[in-house]
Every structure is written in structure tokens, then in C-alpha cells.
Design a protein around this motif. Structure first.
Motif, PDB file in Angstrom:
ATOM      1  N   ARG A 159      14.142  34.749  21.533  1.00 36.48           N
ATOM      2  CA  ARG A 159      14.850  34.984  20.265  1.00 36.48           C
ATOM      3  C   ARG A 159      13.945  34.794  19.058  1.00 36.48           C
ATOM      4  NH1 ARG A 159      16.907  30.984  17.149  1.00 36.48           N
ATOM      5  NH2 ARG A 159      16.733  29.496  18.852  1.00 36.48           N
ATOM      6  N   LEU A 160      12.960  33.936  19.165  1.00 36.84           N
ATOM      7  CA  LEU A 160      12.112  33.632  18.013  1.00 36.84           C
ATOM      8  C   LEU A 160      11.288  34.822  17.553  1.00 36.84           C
ATOM      9  CD1 LEU A 160      10.890  30.080  19.080  1.00 36.84           C
ATOM     10  CD2 LEU A 160      12.845  30.691  17.637  1.00 36.84           C
ATOM     11  N   SER A 161      11.082  35.798  18.432  1.00 36.68           N
ATOM     12  CA  SER A 161      10.325  36.992  18.069  1.00 36.68           C
ATOM     13  C   SER A 161      11.234  38.143  17.636  1.00 36.68           C
ATOM     14  CB  SER A 161       9.462  37.444  19.253  1.00 36.68           C
ATOM     15  OG  SER A 161       8.544  36.437  19.612  1.00 36.68           O
ATOM     16  N   MET A 162      12.533  37.931  17.640  1.00 36.69           N
ATOM     17  CA  MET A 162      13.469  38.988  17.278  1.00 36.69           C
ATOM     18  C   MET A 162      13.649  39.055  15.768  1.00 36.69           C
ATOM     19  SD  MET A 162      16.343  38.374  20.271  1.00 36.69           S
ATOM     20  CE  MET A 162      17.358  39.766  19.745  1.00 36.69           C
ATOM     21  N   ARG A 163      14.073  40.213  15.278  1.00 30.98           N
ATOM     22  CA  ARG A 163      14.382  40.414  13.868  1.00 30.98           C
ATOM     23  C   ARG A 163      15.821  40.913  13.745  1.00 30.98           C
ATOM     24  NH1 ARG A 163      10.776  37.703  14.085  1.00 30.98           N
ATOM     25  NH2 ARG A 163       8.733  37.822  13.053  1.00 30.98           N
ATOM     26  N   PHE A 164      16.481  40.510  12.662  1.00 27.32           N
ATOM     27  CA  PHE A 164      17.897  40.813  12.472  1.00 27.32           C
ATOM     28  C   PHE A 164      18.101  41.418  11.095  1.00 27.32           C
ATOM     29  CE2 PHE A 164      17.375  37.403  15.471  1.00 27.32           C
ATOM     30  CZ  PHE A 164      18.232  37.746  16.508  1.00 27.32           C
ATOM     31  N   ALA A 165      18.938  42.452  11.032  1.00 25.76           N
ATOM     32  CA  ALA A 165      19.153  43.159   9.772  1.00 25.76           C
ATOM     33  C   ALA A 165      19.903  42.326   8.756  1.00 25.76           C
ATOM     34  CB  ALA A 165      19.901  44.469  10.032  1.00 25.76           C
ATOM     35  N   SER A 166      20.713  41.375   9.230  1.00 30.85           N
ATOM     36  CA  SER A 166      21.549  40.587   8.324  1.00 30.85           C
ATOM     37  C   SER A 166      21.975  39.305   9.025  1.00 30.85           C
ATOM     38  CB  SER A 166      22.797  41.384   7.935  1.00 30.85           C
ATOM     39  OG  SER A 166      23.629  41.585   9.078  1.00 30.85           O
ATOM     40  N   PRO A 167      22.434  38.307   8.260  1.00 30.97           N
ATOM     41  CA  PRO A 167      23.006  37.114   8.895  1.00 30.97           C
ATOM     42  C   PRO A 167      24.177  37.443   9.812  1.00 30.97           C
ATOM     43  CG  PRO A 167      22.503  36.672   6.595  1.00 30.97           C
ATOM     44  CD  PRO A 167      22.283  38.145   6.788  1.00 30.97           C
ATOM     45  N   ALA A 168      24.979  38.442   9.445  1.00 28.40           N
ATOM     46  CA  ALA A 168      26.119  38.818  10.289  1.00 28.40           C
ATOM     47  C   ALA A 168      25.641  39.297  11.661  1.00 28.40           C
ATOM     48  CB  ALA A 168      26.941  39.901   9.604  1.00 28.40           C
ATOM     49  N   GLU A 169      24.546  40.049  11.685  1.00 28.97           N
ATOM     50  CA  GLU A 169      24.019  40.513  12.973  1.00 28.97           C
ATOM     51  C   GLU A 169      23.537  39.337  13.810  1.00 28.97           C
ATOM     52  OE1 GLU A 169      21.581  44.262  13.431  1.00 28.97           O
ATOM     53  OE2 GLU A 169      20.029  42.746  13.833  1.00 28.97           O
ATOM     54  N   TYR A 170      22.938  38.352  13.155  1.00 30.26           N
ATOM     55  CA  TYR A 170      22.480  37.161  13.871  1.00 30.26           C
ATOM     56  C   TYR A 170      23.662  36.388  14.456  1.00 30.26           C
ATOM     57  CZ  TYR A 170      19.524  33.032  14.722  1.00 30.26           C
ATOM     58  OH  TYR A 170      18.835  31.986  15.292  1.00 30.26           O
ATOM     59  N   LEU A 171      24.723  36.248  13.691  1.00 25.48           N
ATOM     60  CA  LEU A 171      25.907  35.567  14.198  1.00 25.48           C
ATOM     61  C   LEU A 171      26.505  36.320  15.377  1.00 25.48           C
ATOM     62  CD1 LEU A 171      27.683  34.417  10.911  1.00 25.48           C
ATOM     63  CD2 LEU A 171      26.231  33.065  12.442  1.00 25.48           C
ATOM     64  N   ASP A 172      26.511  37.641  15.320  1.00 23.18           N
ATOM     65  CA  ASP A 172      27.029  38.430  16.442  1.00 23.18           C
ATOM     66  C   ASP A 172      26.176  38.219  17.687  1.00 23.18           C
ATOM     67  OD1 ASP A 172      29.103  39.445  14.948  1.00 23.18           O
ATOM     68  OD2 ASP A 172      28.074  41.322  14.451  1.00 23.18           O
ATOM     69  N   PHE A 173      24.864  38.100  17.483  1.00 28.95           N
ATOM     70  CA  PHE A 173      23.971  37.813  18.608  1.00 28.95           C
ATOM     71  C   PHE A 173      24.381  36.506  19.292  1.00 28.95           C
ATOM     72  CE2 PHE A 173      20.280  35.285  19.936  1.00 28.95           C
ATOM     73  CZ  PHE A 173      19.723  36.101  20.910  1.00 28.95           C
ATOM     74  N   TRP A 174      24.654  35.492  18.495  1.00 29.37           N
ATOM     75  CA  TRP A 174      25.000  34.184  19.052  1.00 29.37           C
ATOM     76  C   TRP A 174      26.410  34.149  19.633  1.00 29.37           C
ATOM     77  CZ3 TRP A 174      22.319  30.031  20.401  1.00 29.37           C
ATOM     78  CH2 TRP A 174      21.021  29.888  19.912  1.00 29.37           C
ATOM     79  N   ARG A 175      27.307  34.978  19.115  1.00 29.99           N
ATOM     80  CA  ARG A 175      28.672  34.974  19.658  1.00 29.99           C
ATOM     81  C   ARG A 175      28.694  35.346  21.136  1.00 29.99           C
ATOM     82  NH1 ARG A 175      30.027  36.851  14.356  1.00 29.99           N
ATOM     83  NH2 ARG A 175      31.476  35.402  13.335  1.00 29.99           N
ATOM     84  N   ALA A 176      27.702  36.128  21.556  1.00 32.58           N
ATOM     85  CA  ALA A 176      27.629  36.519  22.961  1.00 32.58           C
ATOM     86  C   ALA A 176      26.926  35.481  23.833  1.00 32.58           C
ATOM     87  CB  ALA A 176      26.892  37.861  23.074  1.00 32.58           C
ATOM     88  N   HIS A 177      26.466  34.402  23.225  1.00 37.31           N
ATOM     89  CA  HIS A 177      25.715  33.387  23.971  1.00 37.31           C
ATOM     90  C   HIS A 177      26.656  32.605  24.879  1.00 37.31           C
ATOM     91  CE1 HIS A 177      23.026  30.074  24.865  1.00 37.31           C
ATOM     92  NE2 HIS A 177      22.048  30.695  24.225  1.00 37.31           N
ATOM     93  N   PRO A 178      26.327  32.464  26.170  1.00 37.92           N
ATOM     94  CA  PRO A 178      27.246  31.789  27.095  1.00 37.92           C
ATOM     95  C   PRO A 178      27.487  30.320  26.775  1.00 37.92           C
ATOM     96  CG  PRO A 178      25.126  32.237  28.145  1.00 37.92           C
ATOM     97  CD  PRO A 178      25.131  32.992  26.863  1.00 37.92           C
ATOM     98  N   ALA A 179      26.541  29.674  26.096  1.00 35.72           N
ATOM     99  CA  ALA A 179      26.707  28.244  25.814  1.00 35.72           C
ATOM    100  C   ALA A 179      27.846  27.983  24.848  1.00 35.72           C
ATOM    101  CB  ALA A 179      25.418  27.663  25.255  1.00 35.72           C
ATOM    102  N   PHE A 180      28.200  28.975  24.013  1.00 39.05           N
ATOM    103  CA  PHE A 180      29.209  28.739  22.989  1.00 39.05           C
ATOM    104  C   PHE A 180      30.524  29.472  23.256  1.00 39.05           C
ATOM    105  CE2 PHE A 180      25.184  27.873  20.730  1.00 39.05           C
ATOM    106  CZ  PHE A 180      25.457  26.551  20.388  1.00 39.05           C
ATOM    107  N   ALA A 181      30.713  29.945  24.455  1.00 41.39           N
ATOM    108  CA  ALA A 181      31.990  30.558  24.805  1.00 41.39           C
ATOM    109  C   ALA A 181      33.100  29.522  24.663  1.00 41.39           C
ATOM    110  CB  ALA A 181      31.945  31.088  26.236  1.00 41.39           C
ATOM    111  N   GLY A 182      34.045  29.795  23.793  1.00 39.81           N
ATOM    112  CA  GLY A 182      35.132  28.846  23.564  1.00 39.81           C
ATOM    113  C   GLY A 182      34.764  27.692  22.670  1.00 39.81           C
ATOM    114  N   ALA A 183      33.557  27.700  22.083  1.00 39.65           N
ATOM    115  CA  ALA A 183      33.115  26.573  21.251  1.00 39.65           C
ATOM    116  C   ALA A 183      32.607  27.055  19.898  1.00 39.65           C
ATOM    117  CB  ALA A 183      32.030  25.773  21.979  1.00 39.65           C
ATOM    118  N   TRP A 184      33.108  28.197  19.420  1.00 38.74           N
ATOM    119  CA  TRP A 184      32.658  28.756  18.143  1.00 38.74           C
ATOM    120  C   TRP A 184      33.417  28.096  16.990  1.00 38.74           C
ATOM    121  CZ3 TRP A 184      28.522  31.787  17.633  1.00 38.74           C
ATOM    122  CH2 TRP A 184      28.284  32.362  16.373  1.00 38.74           C
TER     123      TRP A 184
END
Length: 303
Positions: A159-184
Motif C-alpha cells: 500500500r505504501l507505493s500506491m497513489r490515490f486520487a482523493s481521500p475518499a478513494e483511500y477510504l474506499d480502499f480500506w473499507r474492503a480491508h478484511p481487518a475492519f469488516a464490521g469495525a468501521w
């Protein structure tokens, strides 16, 4: 900024070797000379905003949490990182705030930093609480830097080498993260948004660089600072581990067999396995913070 119900939040910058360390301070209202203090030390790609869930469960306690060098708003510091450098920065933070010694709580890489800090600056530390980190990880010898980082951090490093168009895109990236399923949560969103910095080309990137993460990962797994610190460990130390890792996968950072060997090697470390959490949610969720803050209060009472 973040402000909990139980604290007044402020940010300060502390001069350290190579630049300025950014620090969050949560002051307890009506604090006096007997107000207890806790120093919280975050993980390898995190920031001080990993801690608000824990902070709000510590009314009457002053809480200090830096962005470690190379992370958050401390990402402009020049020079190498490594456990000893971070330990020196923590001492500078305590000096700047006039804190002689304190309970230190470290999560993930912050737990390794905390152990080294206690070794290099023993008079500054009352007790240690290590949250899913601080004892050697079970990694094969002879790995290259990239192999070591990938083996321990996996997609977290990519992830550290990735680039994101906006903060919203970054949040969407994390919403799919398995560690935070049900913990957003809103607190998690603030933590994640804080992590972003402009990349200079109109996009955003995580504040932590891959190079900094690699340097720290190599040092805490193959350097001498951690084994030297553990060999000389003299502070009361409490370790919390969880059964699921950075991707919510079992067995987590410490497989039972490996952990049993470690606890045999370091019998002074009191260990508790906390079921129901992964490497992130033990700190960055209401239920996980309930557990961690209860341990902090117990350790403060014993100080």
C-alpha cells in the motif's frame, strides 16, 4: 484534530535529531501534580491517531502519543530510523513535556520501540504494556529486505507505493480491508484520512515511506537493539496478543508454539491472549480499546 469527551486535545512539535516530531497530547481536565501519564507508541505505518479509542477510556489520565519519525506529520525528519532512533525521540518528547517517567504502551512496532526505549532510558519507564508486538517474530533467517518486509507486512507494505486520487478513494480502499469488516467507525476514518499526504503530482500517498518501513522492519527483526533490550529487561512487562493478524488471518503475529518458546525465554513477561480481535481491532475498535484501557488502568494502579 481529534477531541475526546474526557480530554482536551492539542498538538505540539518537538525538536529531535533531523527535524521535528509531531505529538498528540490529550490533557485531563483539572489535571494536577498527581495526574498519571501514559505514553502510547503506535505501529509501523500508523500515527498518533491510532489511539483515540483507548484515550477516551482513560478519564483523568494525561495521554501522550507521537507520530514516530517517518510517519504522520513526522514524515519530514531526515536521517535513519530504527529502534534506537525512535527511543531517543521518545526521550525528547518526555523532556519537552517535563515528564520524568511514565507507563509506556506500545502497539505492533511501537511495542518493539517501547522495549528498546526502556532499555536505553530505564529511568524514564515505570512499566511496559506490549500490545501484539515487542517479542521477536518467527521469521526465517537470510531473507532479503524486501522478502522480510513482504513476509511480515504483506499488503500493508504494498500500500505504501500506491497513489490515490482523493481521500475518499483511500477510504474506499480500506473499507474492503478484511481487518475492519464490521469495525468501521468515524474515528477510523479520521485516522486514515490523517495518513494521506500530497504526492506532488496531484494525487495522495500514505505518509509513511516504504524505505522507512523497510529500515525499521529490518532493525527490529535482525538488528541488535531488540535482543540486547530483551536480555536486559527489568521493568514489569505485560504482553497482550490476539489470534488474528493484519489481514484478520489466524494465527496472528504470534503462533501458539512460537509464543510458548518466547515466554519460556522471557519468563518475566506476563502474557494474556485476548480472543475475538485482530492486530488492528485490539486498539482501533471500541471493544478492543475496552480491553487495552482496562489493562492500562491496572498497570497505572500498580505503578
Amino acid at each position: 484534530m481529534d477531541r475526546t469527551v474526557s480530554h482536551d486535545y492539542r498538538e505540539i512539535d518537538v525538536p529531535v535529531d533531523g527535524g521535528s516530531l509531531h505529538v498528540g497530547v490529550w490533557d485531563a481536565p483539572h489535571a494536577g501534580a498527581d495526574t498519571p501519564t501514559v505514553l502510547l507508541v503506535h505501529g509501523v505505518t500508523a500515527s498518533h491517531l491510532a489511539w483515540p479509542f483507548v484515550v477516551e477510556r482513560l478519564p483523568g489520565v494525561r495521554v501522550v502519543a507521537p507520530d514516530l519519525r517517518g510517519r504522520g506529520r513526522s514524515n519530514g525528519i531526515e536521517g535513519a530510523a530504527g529502534m534506537a532512533a525512535h527511543a531517543g525521540d521518545l526521550a525528547a518528547v518526555l523532556d519537552a513535556l517535563g515528564i520524568e517517567h511514565t507507563l509506556v504502551v506500545g502497539h505492533s512496532m511501537g511495542a518493539f520501540v517501547s522495549v528498546v526505549f526502556a532499555h536505553l532510558h530505564p529511568e524514564r519507564v515505570a512499566r511496559l504494556v506490549l500490545v501484539d508486538g515487542g517479542l521477536p517474530l518467527d521469521v526465517p533467517a537470510g531473507l532479503s529486505t524486501d522478502e522480510l518486509v513482504a513476509g511480515i507486512l504483506g499488503p500493508t507494505a504494498a500500500r505504501l507505493s500506491m497513489r490515490f486520487a482523493s481521500p475518499a478513494e483511500y477510504l474506499d480502499f480500506w473499507r474492503a480491508h478484511p481487518a475492519f469488516a464490521g469495525a468501521w467507525t468515524p474515528e477510523l476514518e479520521r485516522y486514515l484520512a490523517y495518513d494521506l499526504v500530497p504526492d506532488g503530482d496531484g494525487a495522495f500517498r500514505p505518509a509513511t515511506s516504504y524505505a522507512t518501513t523497510a529500515d525499521d522492519t529490518v532493525d527490529m527483526n535482525t538488528g541488535t537493539a531488540l535482543p540486547d533490550a530483551l536480555a536486559g529487561l527489568r521493568h514489569p512487562t505485560r504482553l497482550l496478543t490476539v489470534p488474528r493478524g493484519l489481514q484478520d488471518e489466524p494465527p496472528g503475529l504470534y503462533a501458539p508454539e512460537h509464543l510458548e518458546r518466547l515466554l519460556g525465554e522471557y519468563p518475566g513477561v506476563r502474557h494474556e491472549r485476548i480472543d475475538g480481535f485482530n492486530h488492528y481491532t485490539i486498539v482501533m475498535s471500541p471493544a478492543g480499546a475496552d480491553v487495552v484501557s482496562a489493562v492500562v488502568r491496572q498497570e497505572l494502579a500498580a505503578t
